[in-house]
Design a protein around this motif. Structure first.
Motif, PDB file in Angstrom:
ATOM      1  N   VAL A   1       0.870  -1.171   0.000  1.00  0.00           N
ATOM      2  CA  VAL A   1       0.000   0.000   0.000  1.00  0.00           C
ATOM      3  C   VAL A   1       0.910   1.224   0.000  1.00  0.00           C
ATOM      4  CG1 VAL A   1      -1.779   1.296   1.255  1.00  0.00           C
ATOM      5  CG2 VAL A   1      -1.789  -1.217   1.295  1.00  0.00           C
TER       6      VAL A   1
ATOM      7  N   GLN B   1       1.429   5.714  -0.071  1.00  0.00           N
ATOM      8  CA  GLN B   1       0.860   6.994   0.342  1.00  0.00           C
ATOM      9  C   GLN B   1       1.752   8.114  -0.188  1.00  0.00           C
ATOM     10  OE1 GLN B   1       0.587   7.656   4.648  1.00  0.00           O
ATOM     11  NE2 GLN B   1      -1.324   8.752   4.316  1.00  0.00           N
TER      12      GLN B   1
ATOM     13  N   LEU C   1      -4.261   6.867   1.363  1.00  0.00           N
ATOM     14  CA  LEU C   1      -3.728   5.522   1.173  1.00  0.00           C
ATOM     15  C   LEU C   1      -4.236   4.921  -0.138  1.00  0.00           C
ATOM     16  CD1 LEU C   1      -4.373   4.292   4.820  1.00  0.00           C
ATOM     17  CD2 LEU C   1      -2.172   4.975   3.841  1.00  0.00           C
TER      18      LEU C   1
ATOM     19  N   TRP D   1      -4.027   1.167  -2.220  1.00  0.00           N
ATOM     20  CA  TRP D   1      -3.567  -0.211  -2.375  1.00  0.00           C
ATOM     21  C   TRP D   1      -2.854  -0.351  -3.715  1.00  0.00           C
ATOM     22  CZ3 TRP D   1      -5.326  -3.490  -6.266  1.00  0.00           C
ATOM     23  CH2 TRP D   1      -4.840  -4.810  -6.197  1.00  0.00           C
TER      24      TRP D   1
ATOM     25  N   ASN E   1      -1.213  -7.145  -4.367  1.00  0.00           N
ATOM     26  CA  ASN E   1      -1.135  -8.174  -3.353  1.00  0.00           C
ATOM     27  C   ASN E   1      -0.905  -9.532  -3.989  1.00  0.00           C
ATOM     28  OD1 ASN E   1      -3.704  -8.819  -4.193  1.00  0.00           O
ATOM     29  ND2 ASN E   1      -4.543  -8.983  -2.143  1.00  0.00           N
TER      30      ASN E   1
END
Lengths: 113, 115
Positions: B37, B39, B45, B47, B50
């Motif tokens: 994730v 920023q 934030l 994502w 994954n």
């Protein structure tokens, strides 16, 4: 993609007073397994995010009881019963029902008046 | 203690590459989906990617598809993010997190893309 909309984006609060943050999703967050994967995170200044609430209303270990989550479907709320100085930071909601992608709200900045 | 520790960030020129690492401890890494994730400075934030426990499934946000590759080494309890063709808009703090509910986060590693 599911859009998460938080309000307000800025929340000045007096110490000891309650605070409430709204989070709305562009579609229902009820999963096919019956769960609603809506989480709340706190990010204090200069720190990593920390999860406070999972699946709408479950507090994580170590999270003070003044934090509570509620809601259903597309409308959710994070409440702080009595704001303390350590609660200053940015709060995010996040959905994990319709993935990918996992999506976050824009964040609500909580500050002390 | 459950812990995630990121490393590998730095300053890189546009078009360059960087490989981030995340070392996990205190939990069964090979049983956990893992995420990255990010920023951007002063922003919220986002994502990024994954990966499933055995690496057989990987997902990416549209803006990094074809440029970033997530991978893992369960023997080393480590997660990686290979970032190629970096752009200024990739400048951010990058966090690794356990995907299930995003319940565990690292301290982050900073990536700056600038000439």
């Amino acid at each position: 993609d599911v859009v998460m909309t938080q309000s307000p984006l800025s929340l000045p609060v007096t110490l000891g007073q309650p605070a409430s943050i709204s989070c709305r999703s562009s579609q229902s967050l009820v999963s096919s397994d019956g769960n609603t994967y809506l989480n709340w995170f706190q990010q204090r200044p200069g720190q990593s995010p920390r999860r406070l609430i999972y699946k709408v209303s479950n507090r994580d270990s170590g999270v003070p009881g003044r934090f509570s989550g509620s809601g259903s479907g597309t409308d959710f709320t994070l409440k702080i019963s009595r704001v303390e100085a350590e609660d200053v930071g940015v709060y995010y909601c996040m959905q994990g029902t319709h993935w990918p992608p996992w999506t976050f709200g824009q964040g609500t900045k909580v500050e002390i008046k | 203690e459950v812990q995630l520790v990121e490393s590998g960030g730095g300053l890189v020129q546009p078009g360059g590459s960087l490989r981030l690492s995340c070392a996990a401890s205190g939990f069964t890494f090979n049983s956990s989906w893992m995420s990255w994730v990010r920023q951007a400075p002063g922003k919220g934030l986002e994502w990024v990617a994954n990966i499933k426990q055995d690496g057989s499934e990987k997902y990416y946000v549209d803006s990094v598809k074809g440029r970033f590759t997530i991978s893992r080494d369960n023997a080393k309890n480590s997660l990686y993010l290979q970032m190629n063709s970096l752009r200024a808009e990739d400048t951010a703090m990058y966090y690794c997190a356990r995907t299930k509910g995003m319940d565990v986060w690292g301290q982050g590693t900073t990536v700056t893309v600038s000439s």
